[in-house]
Design a protein around this motif. Structure first.
Motif, PDB file in Angstrom:
ATOM      1  N   ARG A 459      -0.498  31.691   9.916  1.00 49.91           N
ATOM      2  CA  ARG A 459       0.290  32.703   9.201  1.00 49.91           C
ATOM      3  C   ARG A 459       0.084  34.091   9.799  1.00 49.91           C
ATOM      4  NH1 ARG A 459       0.056  30.762   2.849  1.00 49.91           N
ATOM      5  NH2 ARG A 459      -0.315  28.566   3.280  1.00 49.91           N
ATOM      6  N   ASN A 460      -0.073  34.129  11.108  1.00 49.40           N
ATOM      7  CA  ASN A 460      -0.276  35.393  11.807  1.00 49.40           C
ATOM      8  C   ASN A 460       1.080  36.006  12.142  1.00 49.40           C
ATOM      9  OD1 ASN A 460      -0.912  37.469  13.617  1.00 49.40           O
ATOM     10  ND2 ASN A 460      -2.711  36.364  14.387  1.00 49.40           N
ATOM     11  N   LYS A 461       1.599  36.789  11.221  1.00 49.48           N
ATOM     12  CA  LYS A 461       2.949  37.326  11.364  1.00 49.48           C
ATOM     13  C   LYS A 461       3.070  38.241  12.580  1.00 49.48           C
ATOM     14  CE  LYS A 461       4.327  40.890   9.108  1.00 49.48           C
ATOM     15  NZ  LYS A 461       4.761  41.874   8.098  1.00 49.48           N
ATOM     16  N   ASN A 462       2.112  39.132  12.788  1.00 50.53           N
ATOM     17  CA  ASN A 462       2.205  40.087  13.897  1.00 50.53           C
ATOM     18  C   ASN A 462       2.273  39.389  15.244  1.00 50.53           C
ATOM     19  OD1 ASN A 462       2.076  42.498  12.313  1.00 50.53           O
ATOM     20  ND2 ASN A 462      -0.117  42.148  12.015  1.00 50.53           N
ATOM     21  N   ALA A 463       1.380  38.416  15.447  1.00 52.39           N
ATOM     22  CA  ALA A 463       1.378  37.698  16.717  1.00 52.39           C
ATOM     23  C   ALA A 463       2.655  36.887  16.892  1.00 52.39           C
ATOM     24  CB  ALA A 463       0.159  36.782  16.790  1.00 52.39           C
ATOM     25  N   LEU A 464       3.152  36.330  15.806  1.00 54.44           N
ATOM     26  CA  LEU A 464       4.377  35.523  15.873  1.00 54.44           C
ATOM     27  C   LEU A 464       5.571  36.378  16.275  1.00 54.44           C
ATOM     28  CD1 LEU A 464       5.635  32.717  15.371  1.00 54.44           C
ATOM     29  CD2 LEU A 464       6.078  33.432  13.030  1.00 54.44           C
ATOM     30  N   LEU A 465       5.711  37.562  15.655  1.00 48.22           N
ATOM     31  CA  LEU A 465       6.832  38.442  15.977  1.00 48.22           C
ATOM     32  C   LEU A 465       6.737  38.952  17.411  1.00 48.22           C
ATOM     33  CD1 LEU A 465       7.194  40.523  12.678  1.00 48.22           C
ATOM     34  CD2 LEU A 465       8.455  38.494  13.410  1.00 48.22           C
ATOM     35  N   ARG A 466       5.539  39.037  17.934  1.00 48.03           N
ATOM     36  CA  ARG A 466       5.348  39.470  19.322  1.00 48.03           C
ATOM     37  C   ARG A 466       5.750  38.376  20.311  1.00 48.03           C
ATOM     38  NH1 ARG A 466      -0.591  40.926  21.929  1.00 48.03           N
ATOM     39  NH2 ARG A 466       0.147  41.904  23.869  1.00 48.03           N
ATOM     40  N   LEU A 467       5.492  37.109  19.935  1.00 46.80           N
ATOM     41  CA  LEU A 467       5.682  35.993  20.863  1.00 46.80           C
ATOM     42  C   LEU A 467       7.078  35.373  20.830  1.00 46.80           C
ATOM     43  CD1 LEU A 467       2.241  34.271  20.282  1.00 46.80           C
ATOM     44  CD2 LEU A 467       3.039  35.169  22.468  1.00 46.80           C
ATOM     45  N   LEU A 468       7.704  35.333  19.654  1.00 44.59           N
ATOM     46  CA  LEU A 468       8.980  34.610  19.524  1.00 44.59           C
ATOM     47  C   LEU A 468      10.060  35.065  20.502  1.00 44.59           C
ATOM     48  CD1 LEU A 468       9.634  33.847  15.736  1.00 44.59           C
ATOM     49  CD2 LEU A 468       9.250  32.240  17.604  1.00 44.59           C
ATOM     50  N   PRO A 469      10.269  36.372  20.694  1.00 44.11           N
ATOM     51  CA  PRO A 469      11.326  36.787  21.635  1.00 44.11           C
ATOM     52  C   PRO A 469      11.114  36.261  23.046  1.00 44.11           C
ATOM     53  CG  PRO A 469      10.671  38.627  20.247  1.00 44.11           C
ATOM     54  CD  PRO A 469       9.687  37.533  19.994  1.00 44.11           C
ATOM     55  N   ALA A 470       9.860  36.016  23.424  1.00 50.68           N
ATOM     56  CA  ALA A 470       9.587  35.528  24.780  1.00 50.68           C
ATOM     57  C   ALA A 470      10.004  34.075  24.955  1.00 50.68           C
ATOM     58  CB  ALA A 470       8.098  35.681  25.091  1.00 50.68           C
ATOM     59  N   LEU A 471      10.298  33.385  23.844  1.00 52.12           N
ATOM     60  CA  LEU A 471      10.638  31.967  23.921  1.00 52.12           C
ATOM     61  C   LEU A 471      12.123  31.719  24.160  1.00 52.12           C
ATOM     62  CD1 LEU A 471       8.444  30.431  21.057  1.00 52.12           C
ATOM     63  CD2 LEU A 471       7.832  30.980  23.414  1.00 52.12           C
ATOM     64  N   VAL A 472      12.902  32.772  24.179  1.00 50.85           N
ATOM     65  CA  VAL A 472      14.348  32.594  24.414  1.00 50.85           C
ATOM     66  C   VAL A 472      14.590  32.003  25.798  1.00 50.85           C
ATOM     67  CG1 VAL A 472      16.561  33.786  24.630  1.00 50.85           C
ATOM     68  CG2 VAL A 472      14.946  34.444  22.829  1.00 50.85           C
ATOM     69  N   GLU A 473      13.779  32.410  26.767  1.00 50.05           N
ATOM     70  CA  GLU A 473      13.881  31.870  28.123  1.00 50.05           C
ATOM     71  C   GLU A 473      12.556  31.206  28.474  1.00 50.05           C
ATOM     72  OE1 GLU A 473      15.399  34.410  31.165  1.00 50.05           O
ATOM     73  OE2 GLU A 473      16.624  35.545  29.760  1.00 50.05           O
ATOM     74  N   VAL A 507      13.861  39.144  13.925  1.00 50.15           N
ATOM     75  CA  VAL A 507      13.151  38.556  15.058  1.00 50.15           C
ATOM     76  C   VAL A 507      13.302  37.031  15.056  1.00 50.15           C
ATOM     77  CG1 VAL A 507      10.880  38.181  16.100  1.00 50.15           C
ATOM     78  CG2 VAL A 507      11.496  40.440  15.216  1.00 50.15           C
ATOM     79  N   VAL A 508      13.128  36.417  13.881  1.00 43.72           N
ATOM     80  CA  VAL A 508      13.166  34.952  13.811  1.00 43.72           C
ATOM     81  C   VAL A 508      14.557  34.404  14.097  1.00 43.72           C
ATOM     82  CG1 VAL A 508      12.886  32.956  12.289  1.00 43.72           C
ATOM     83  CG2 VAL A 508      11.206  34.802  12.233  1.00 43.72           C
ATOM     84  N   PHE A 509      15.568  34.998  13.464  1.00 42.77           N
ATOM     85  CA  PHE A 509      16.933  34.474  13.610  1.00 42.77           C
ATOM     86  C   PHE A 509      17.653  35.087  14.804  1.00 42.77           C
ATOM     87  CE2 PHE A 509      16.068  33.831   9.018  1.00 42.77           C
ATOM     88  CZ  PHE A 509      16.207  32.463   8.993  1.00 42.77           C
ATOM     89  N   ASP A 510      17.870  36.408  14.780  1.00 41.01           N
ATOM     90  CA  ASP A 510      18.617  37.041  15.874  1.00 41.01           C
ATOM     91  C   ASP A 510      17.865  36.966  17.193  1.00 41.01           C
ATOM     92  OD1 ASP A 510      20.539  37.710  14.021  1.00 41.01           O
ATOM     93  OD2 ASP A 510      19.693  39.694  13.619  1.00 41.01           O
ATOM     94  N   GLY A 511      16.530  37.090  17.110  1.00 43.78           N
ATOM     95  CA  GLY A 511      15.756  37.124  18.343  1.00 43.78           C
ATOM     96  C   GLY A 511      15.444  35.767  18.933  1.00 43.78           C
ATOM     97  N   PHE A 512      15.665  34.681  18.171  1.00 43.70           N
ATOM     98  CA  PHE A 512      15.298  33.369  18.711  1.00 43.70           C
ATOM     99  C   PHE A 512      16.226  32.226  18.293  1.00 43.70           C
ATOM    100  CE2 PHE A 512      12.562  29.476  18.266  1.00 43.70           C
ATOM    101  CZ  PHE A 512      12.527  29.182  19.623  1.00 43.70           C
ATOM    102  N   LEU A 513      16.405  32.013  16.999  1.00 44.91           N
ATOM    103  CA  LEU A 513      17.056  30.787  16.548  1.00 44.91           C
ATOM    104  C   LEU A 513      18.567  30.751  16.715  1.00 44.91           C
ATOM    105  CD1 LEU A 513      15.025  30.008  13.284  1.00 44.91           C
ATOM    106  CD2 LEU A 513      14.852  28.878  15.507  1.00 44.91           C
TER     107      LEU A 513
END
Length: 607
Positions: A459-473, A507-513
């Protein structure tokens, strides 16, 4: 000795007693009389059947005498019985009931005798059983005799059904259907196409179950148990199934076939089928790895055992690496390896050590690389361990460690008194090496994805928001694979309260999903079915427009969207119920990694 009347015969209507005699029979129920195939084989053995009785009664001038004669010739050949039969008539006991009871008793005695002969030590026991099989096989289609034939033909008795008779079984669909699996194994081992027809539906069922929201427990699924029963101790059939799995894995790239490869071997191991386990060169390796999977960690002792198996592949036996790579490609194995890597990385941080200084970490990376290269190895038939890119160790892992350090510093700083806190905010950018290797290297990408799952479960929200955008590519779009998305959606439900924040949703929807991939939308809809009441209302409206399925999309997508729409309508009419964590788990559980250097206590040998 059989007395077989035929229902519907042209019997002169002279006396009721004649009809009663003709309706009596020793070993068949009324429904069987009308099926001529039930009597197939009797003439071949010199036994009169229903047709003989029909012809006798049709052409005779004295039916009573003809019946008496038929009974004398085909009844139980026991002279002292003749005077006793009238007493059964006086007591109202049908001749059918009497003959049936005698027949059942004789059949049980015969089957017991077969078992005694098979278990005996006489030199001619196999000859006796083969002779009995030859005499009884003409009656194999008769349900009442069939158990005897199948008992004699059981391979455990040392009797092999002759090729000629196996072809008779193959030619008759009904007989093949009821044939014992032991006899079918004889047919399958020389008929790969027929065996493939039997196995194919099971393999399809296995994949469907694995991709369902609630997959079966490892090795306990119906398909694994059925395949194990079909194979028995037959090495040739086992090899056929493995070839099917390799072919399907090459054709579909579906890693669940790799899971089945490992589960099948371990299921045979659980049943102590040494005939197969002892000849499969992957057995000990898979056994040891299976113990690690159950513990969700590869400890030092088992790591050395696994390394010994890998290093022990001899020259000329390199093809074994193909199967080992499939076993390591199993998502359960991959999950265990990456979680062990993450724990090793954290231990190295606590010891101020570098990744390249850890032999255990290097072995884990070696096995992860071998598993990730399974498809390429089997496709190319070049059985050689893929070379791990050195910069994954010298550049990517240090970059990932720096991300871990940043997060740890932030956690520690949050616990400090206000006057001791620095003005630095939580970093949002990622090291260039981390992003680049997520895109360019398969092994690095796998580690990065599982690290994301790890911090999401914490449940580490800060780390998750930092990492998710990098998963698009990512390498080969691995972040949009069904297994990763399934796990990520499950872990995101742990952060359900955060969906009320626009920044988090963005971040979760627009930035990744919200990509163009249908499978991503499907997983997103599944999550929203459970969390829609937590999502910011204004954002939910936008999501419904974006996720509305096109006309040509799959039915599951349409059903999910309809289900979500109905939930939203219901929510408008009544307040939401208390939260209940949804079941979104594939069974691949990333463990919480403690920052200590302790390791779990596990047996040194696989269980």
């Amino acid at each position: 000795a059989l007395y077989l009347p035929v229902e519907g015969s042209k019997i002169p209507n002279r006396t009721r007693s004649i009809r009663n005699l003709c309706s009596a029979g020793p070993c068949f129920t009324g429904t069987e009389y009308t099926n001529v195939t039930m009597f197939a084989g009797l003439p071949e053995l010199g036994i009169s059947n229903g047709e003989d009785l029909k012809e006798t009664l049709t052409n005779c001038t004295e039916p009573l005498k003809a019946i008496d004669q038929f009974q004398m010739e085909n009844g139980i050949l026991l002279p002292t019985l003749q005077s006793a039969l009238p007493f059964l008539d006086l007591h109202g006991t049908p001749r059918l009931e009497f003959h049936q009871s005698v027949f059942d008793e004789l059949r049980e005695n015969l089957m017991e005798r077969v078992a005694i002969i098979a278990e005996g030590k006489e030199d001619d026991r196999y000859a006796k059983l083969e002779e009995l099989l030859e005499k009884s096989f003409p009656l194999v289609k008769m349900p009442s005799i069939q158990p005897v034939v199948m008992t004699v033909a059981h391979p455990h008795n040392g009797v092999q059904v002759p090729e000629k008779k196996l072809k008779m079984v193959m030619a008759d669909k009904e007989l093949y259907k009821v044939c014992a699996v032991e006899v079918k194994r004889q047919i399958w081992q020389d008929n790969q196409a027929l065996f493939g027809d039997e196995v194919s539906p099971l393999l399809k069922q296995y994949i469907v179950e694995k991709e369902s929201p609630s997959p079966k427990t490892r090795r306990q699924g119906e398909v694994v148990l059925k395949l194990t029963q079909m194979i028995g101790k037959n090495v040739k059939l086992y090899d056929m199934v493995l070839q099917f799995l390799r072919t399907l894995f090459l054709r579909t790239r579906n890693v669940h076939y790799c899971t089945l490869r490992a589960e099948l071997l371990m299921s045979l191991h659980d049943l102590d089928i040494s005939e197969i386990c002892s000849v499969d060169p992957c057995h000990k390796f898979t056994w040891c790895l299976d113990a690690c999977i159950r513990e969700k960690f590869v400890d030092g002792k088992r790591a050395r055992e696994l390394q010994g198996f890998l290093d022990g592949v001899k020259k000329g036996q390199e093809q074994v690496l193909g199967d080992l790579s499939m076993i390591l490609c199993d998502p359960f194995a991959c999950n265990t390896l990456v979680l062990s890597i993450i724990k090793n990385v954290q231990e190295l941080l606590s010891q101020d050590a570098l990744p390249r200084d850890s032999p255990d970490l290097m072995l884990l990376l070696r096995m992860l690389s071998l598993g990730q290269g399974a498809w390429d190895m089997i496709d190319s038939q070049v059985f050689k361990e893929p070379r791990l890119e050195l910069e994954v160790v010298t550049r990517f892992l240090p970059a990932m460690m720096s991300v871990v350090v940043d997060d740890h510093i932030h956690v520690v700083e949050q616990k400090l008194p206000s006057e001791e806190k620095s003005s630095l905010s939580y970093p949002t950018a990622l090291p260039d090496a981390f992003i680049r290797y997520l895109q360019d290297n398969r092994v690095a990408c796998e580690m990065g994805l599982y690290y994301v799952l790890h911090i999401a479960k914490l449940r580490n929200k800060n780390a998750l928001l930092r990492l998710l955008p990098a998963l698009v590519e990512t390498y080969n779009d691995m972040a949009f694979g069904d297994i990763f998305l399934h796990l990520l959606m499950g872990h995101l439900t742990l952060l359900s309260d955060e969906f009320g924040s626009e920044d988090f949703c963005s971040v979760v929807f627009d930035g990744f999903l919200l990509t163009s991939k249908e499978n991503v939308h499907r997983h997103t809809l599944r999550m929203l079915v459970h969390l829609h009441h937590k999502v910011l209302a204004s954002y939910m409206e936008t999501l419904m427009k974006t996720l509305e399925p096109p006309k040509q999309c799959s039915e599951p997508m349409k059903e999910l969207y309809t289900q979500l729409t109905e939930k939203l309508e219901s929510q408008k009419k009544s307040p939401p119920a208390a939260d209940e964590p949804p079941s979104l788990d594939l069974g691949l559980h990333p463990v919480t990694v403690a920052p200590t250097s302790s390791t779990p206590t596990t047996p040194s040998t696989p269980r």
